[in-house]
Write an enzyme that holds these catalytic residues in place. Structure first.
Site, PDB file in Angstrom:
ATOM      1  N   MET A  97       0.900  -1.205  -0.138  1.00 28.46           N
ATOM      2  CA  MET A  97      -0.131   0.173   0.011  1.00 28.46           C
ATOM      3  C   MET A  97       1.119   1.103  -0.039  1.00 28.46           C
ATOM      4  O   MET A  97       1.323   1.535   1.020  1.00 28.46           O
ATOM      5  CB  MET A  97      -0.947  -0.034   1.066  1.00 28.46           C
ATOM      6  CG  MET A  97      -1.232   1.174   1.620  1.00 28.46           C
ATOM      7  SD  MET A  97      -2.475   1.054   3.209  1.00 28.46           S
ATOM      8  CE  MET A  97      -1.340   0.860   4.406  1.00 28.46           C
ATOM      9  N   PRO A  98       1.221   1.957  -1.216  1.00 30.49           N
ATOM     10  CA  PRO A  98       1.788   3.190  -1.125  1.00 30.49           C
ATOM     11  C   PRO A  98       1.256   4.248  -0.540  1.00 30.49           C
ATOM     12  O   PRO A  98      -0.186   4.625  -0.656  1.00 30.49           O
ATOM     13  CB  PRO A  98       1.973   3.284  -2.541  1.00 30.49           C
ATOM     14  CG  PRO A  98       1.042   2.524  -3.412  1.00 30.49           C
ATOM     15  CD  PRO A  98       0.674   1.635  -2.420  1.00 30.49           C
ATOM     16  N   ILE A  99       1.952   4.983   0.130  1.00 34.55           N
ATOM     17  CA  ILE A  99       1.573   6.448   0.635  1.00 34.55           C
ATOM     18  C   ILE A  99       2.454   7.313   0.069  1.00 34.55           C
ATOM     19  O   ILE A  99       3.851   7.201   0.402  1.00 34.55           O
ATOM     20  CB  ILE A  99       1.475   6.538   2.091  1.00 34.55           C
ATOM     21  CG1 ILE A  99       0.602   5.281   2.684  1.00 34.55           C
ATOM     22  CG2 ILE A  99       0.901   7.663   2.625  1.00 34.55           C
ATOM     23  CD1 ILE A  99       0.843   5.066   4.372  1.00 34.55           C
ATOM     24  N   SER A 150      -5.650   1.264  -3.427  1.00 31.03           N
ATOM     25  CA  SER A 150      -4.569   0.923  -2.504  1.00 31.03           C
ATOM     26  C   SER A 150      -3.445   2.052  -2.339  1.00 31.03           C
ATOM     27  O   SER A 150      -2.771   1.864  -1.543  1.00 31.03           O
ATOM     28  CB  SER A 150      -3.784  -0.684  -2.517  1.00 31.03           C
ATOM     29  OG  SER A 150      -2.924  -0.431  -3.912  1.00 31.03           O
ATOM     30  N   PHE A 210      -2.572   5.869  -1.327  1.00 27.55           N
ATOM     31  CA  PHE A 210      -2.963   6.835  -0.616  1.00 27.55           C
ATOM     32  C   PHE A 210      -2.066   8.179  -0.847  1.00 27.55           C
ATOM     33  O   PHE A 210      -0.798   8.023  -1.057  1.00 27.55           O
ATOM     34  CB  PHE A 210      -2.858   6.808   0.973  1.00 27.55           C
ATOM     35  CG  PHE A 210      -3.785   5.551   1.341  1.00 27.55           C
ATOM     36  CD1 PHE A 210      -5.044   6.153   1.899  1.00 27.55           C
ATOM     37  CD2 PHE A 210      -3.468   4.512   1.218  1.00 27.55           C
ATOM     38  CE1 PHE A 210      -6.008   5.072   2.508  1.00 27.55           C
ATOM     39  CE2 PHE A 210      -4.155   3.398   1.695  1.00 27.55           C
ATOM     40  CZ  PHE A 210      -5.559   3.747   2.353  1.00 27.55           C
TER      41      PHE A 210
END
Length: 79
Positions: A1-3, A46, A48
């Protein structure tokens, strides 16, 4: 999940504004998300994206506050 955190100065893109508009922020979020989808195959749901607006007087580079740096570059460009 990249932010992904995107920092921008809190100034408008037109003389009558002093911040990034909701539409501009939506475009940033969409563009960053699509980039991660296309490059890293990360699903949009996925990813953000956080946009942080930083007051211009809290931003600097080249050893100077941003406003002074811009003035210096503008003066140099006129030479």
């Amino acid at each position: 999940m990249p932010i992904v955190t995107v920092q921008v100065t809190r100034e408008g893109t037109a003389p009558d504004r002093n911040s990034v508009t909701a539409e501009e922020k939506a475009a940033i979020i969409k563009g960053v998300s699509e980039l991660l989808l296309n490059v890293l195959n990360k699903p949009l749901e996925s990813t953000f994206v956080v946009i942080e607006e930083v007051d211009l007087d809290n931003w600097g580079w080249g050893g100077l506050p941003a406003v002074q740096y811009r003035r210096q570059r503008a003066a140099a460009a006129k030479l």
